[in-house]
Design a protein around this motif. Structure first.
Motif, short mmCIF file in Angstrom:
data_model
loop_
_atom_site.label_atom_id
_atom_site.label_comp_id
_atom_site.label_asym_id
_atom_site.label_seq_id
_atom_site.Cartn_x
_atom_site.Cartn_y
_atom_site.Cartn_z
N MET A 1 0.88 -1.18 0.17
CA MET A 1 0.39 0.13 -0.13
C MET A 1 0.91 1.27 0.06
O MET A 1 0.73 2.06 1.05
CB MET A 1 -1.33 -0.40 1.17
N PHE A 4 0.98 5.41 0.82
CA PHE A 4 0.84 5.83 3.30
C PHE A 4 2.52 6.73 3.05
O PHE A 4 2.33 7.72 3.86
CB PHE A 4 0.68 4.88 3.95
N ARG A 99 -12.13 -2.30 1.87
CA ARG A 99 -11.11 -3.75 3.08
C ARG A 99 -11.47 -4.17 3.67
O ARG A 99 -11.55 -5.02 4.40
CB ARG A 99 -9.91 -2.55 2.76
N SER A 134 -3.32 1.91 13.55
CA SER A 134 -3.12 0.40 13.09
C SER A 134 -1.54 1.11 12.22
O SER A 134 -0.77 1.73 12.46
CB SER A 134 -3.58 0.53 11.68
N ALA A 136 -0.03 -2.24 10.66
CA ALA A 136 0.50 -3.30 9.86
C ALA A 136 0.07 -4.30 10.70
O ALA A 136 0.53 -4.89 11.60
CB ALA A 136 1.52 -3.51 9.41
N GLY A 137 -0.54 -6.46 9.96
CA GLY A 137 -1.08 -6.73 10.58
C GLY A 137 -2.25 -6.52 11.83
O GLY A 137 -2.40 -7.43 12.83
N THR A 138 -3.79 -5.88 11.29
CA THR A 138 -4.46 -5.58 11.78
C THR A 138 -5.54 -7.01 11.85
O THR A 138 -5.62 -6.83 12.62
CB THR A 138 -4.54 -4.57 11.57
N ARG A 139 -5.45 -7.45 11.29
CA ARG A 139 -6.65 -8.54 10.65
C ARG A 139 -5.95 -9.82 11.58
O ARG A 139 -6.79 -10.21 12.60
CB ARG A 139 -6.22 -8.96 9.24
N1 UDP Z 1 -3.35 1.08 6.09
C1 UDP Z 1 -3.65 2.74 6.22
N2 UDP Z 1 -4.20 3.11 5.44
C2 UDP Z 1 -5.97 2.54 5.06
C3 UDP Z 1 -5.50 0.63 4.92
C4 UDP Z 1 -3.97 0.21 5.56
O1 UDP Z 1 -2.93 3.28 6.45
O2 UDP Z 1 -6.98 2.20 4.80
C5 UDP Z 1 -2.31 0.31 7.09
C6 UDP Z 1 -2.37 0.47 8.41
O3 UDP Z 1 -1.38 0.28 9.13
C7 UDP Z 1 -2.87 -1.30 7.99
C8 UDP Z 1 -1.12 -1.11 6.89
O4 UDP Z 1 -1.39 -0.36 6.06
O5 UDP Z 1 -2.38 -1.89 8.99
C9 UDP Z 1 -1.55 -3.06 6.45
O6 UDP Z 1 -3.12 -3.31 5.65
P1 UDP Z 1 -2.80 -4.34 5.10
O7 UDP Z 1 -4.49 -4.08 4.16
O8 UDP Z 1 -2.26 -5.06 4.11
O9 UDP Z 1 -4.10 -5.29 6.54
P2 UDP Z 1 -3.10 -5.60 7.39
O10 UDP Z 1 -1.89 -5.87 7.75
O11 UDP Z 1 -3.49 -4.69 9.06
O12 UDP Z 1 -3.64 -7.12 8.20
#
Ligand code: UDP
Length: 253
Positions: A1, A4, A99, A134, A136-139
């Motif tokens: 992504m 950011f 998302r 957040s 990364a890795g929030t899921r």
């Molecule tokens: N993120 C963000 N804005 C958004 C979506 C994601 O800043 O609208 C950042 C956030 O820190 C997130 C990371 O990008 O944890 C990675 O997002 P991803 O979709 O890969 O999911 P995640 O790793 O959180 O499960």
């Protein structure tokens, strides 16, 4: 992504294997879990995982509205993953987006195999995952916290669901993908599992891995889940120890 951080960093990992945030390839970020922090939910948990700050709340089993959505033979598990507008570096538009709808589904599917839903026909169990910050890795952090919140709500379960990510930076597999690695890395894999049964409940991947790397990445994630599982159990124990101490009048607060 890449929206950011404007520019990719010069490198994500050093020749000696030091990652951009100073971790070794197989090092997780610090994880802290607290149980039962929301008075008005049936079960709740708060997780700090690296820079992530996430609340999980559970309601139910309770009556399902609208009634036609109810299932005669089991409870319906509903999950809502939501990022607060202040949870990201650029303000996130409030409300659901593609998302968050996907992640709500992913978390529900990761948790569903752990629950005895057939014990509560006609009802719903609602899980709310609220991302306050957040990183990364929030899921996976959200799934981990939600499973603890379900246990705190007393929902009968086969075991706790634990989750973690593994990424690839060049030729190196890295545990617990950090923010820059998520944006600029070559692959990332999210895995959740029922550690007690060695059973994977979610496996997702972005990017590419060789079959050998995939096998290794799954192994790394499963080992990490075992550590997360211990932290989850410890957090639940802490809550009940605190109650016992309070009853015994040992705490000063
Ligand atoms: N993120 C963000 N804005 C958004 C979506 C994601 O800043 O609208 C950042 C956030 O820190 C997130 C990371 O990008 O944890 C990675 O997002 P991803 O979709 O890969 O999911 P995640 O790793 O959180 O499960």
């Amino acid at each position: 992504m890449s929206i950011f951080i404007e520019k990719p960093p010069e490198k994500l990992i050093d020749e000696d294997g030091t990652r951009i945030d100073g971790r070794k390839p197989d090092e997780m970020r610090p994880v802290r879990i607290e149980v039962g922090i929301l008075e008005n939910a049936d079960g709740s948990a708060y997780i700090e995982w690296g820079g992530n700050r996430i609340l999980a709340a559970v309601y139910g089993p309770r009556e399902l509205h609208p009634k036609h959505l109810a299932q005669p033979d089991k409870a319906v598990l509903r999950c809502r993953y939501n990022m607060a507008p202040f949870s990201t570096s650029t303000r996130k538009k409030p409300g659901p987006d593609r998302r968050s709808i996907e992640l709500s589904k992913v978390i529900r599917e990761a948790l569903e195999p752990s629950l005895f839903l057939h014990e509560f026909p006609g009802t719903t169990i609602d899980v709310f995952v609220e991302v306050l910050r957040s990183d990364a890795g929030t899921r996976v952090a959200g799934t981990t916290a939600a499973s603890v919140a379900l246990a705190d709500a007393g929902i009968p379960m086969r075991g706790l669901v634990s989750a973690c990510t593994v990424g690839r930076v060049g030729d190196v597999l890295v545990l617990d993908v950090g923010h820059e690695e998520d944006q600029w890395g070559d692959a990332d894999l999210a895995l959740s599992m029922l550690v007690d049964y060695n059973e994977i409940t979610l496996l997702q991947m972005d990017g590419t891995l060789t079959p050998q790397q995939l096998k290794q990445a799954i192994g790394m994630a499963m080992d990490a889940c075992k550590k997360i599982h211990e932290l989850q159990k410890q957090a639940i124990r802490e809550k009940y120890l605190k109650i016992v101490r309070e009853i015994a009048g040992e705490t000063s607060t």
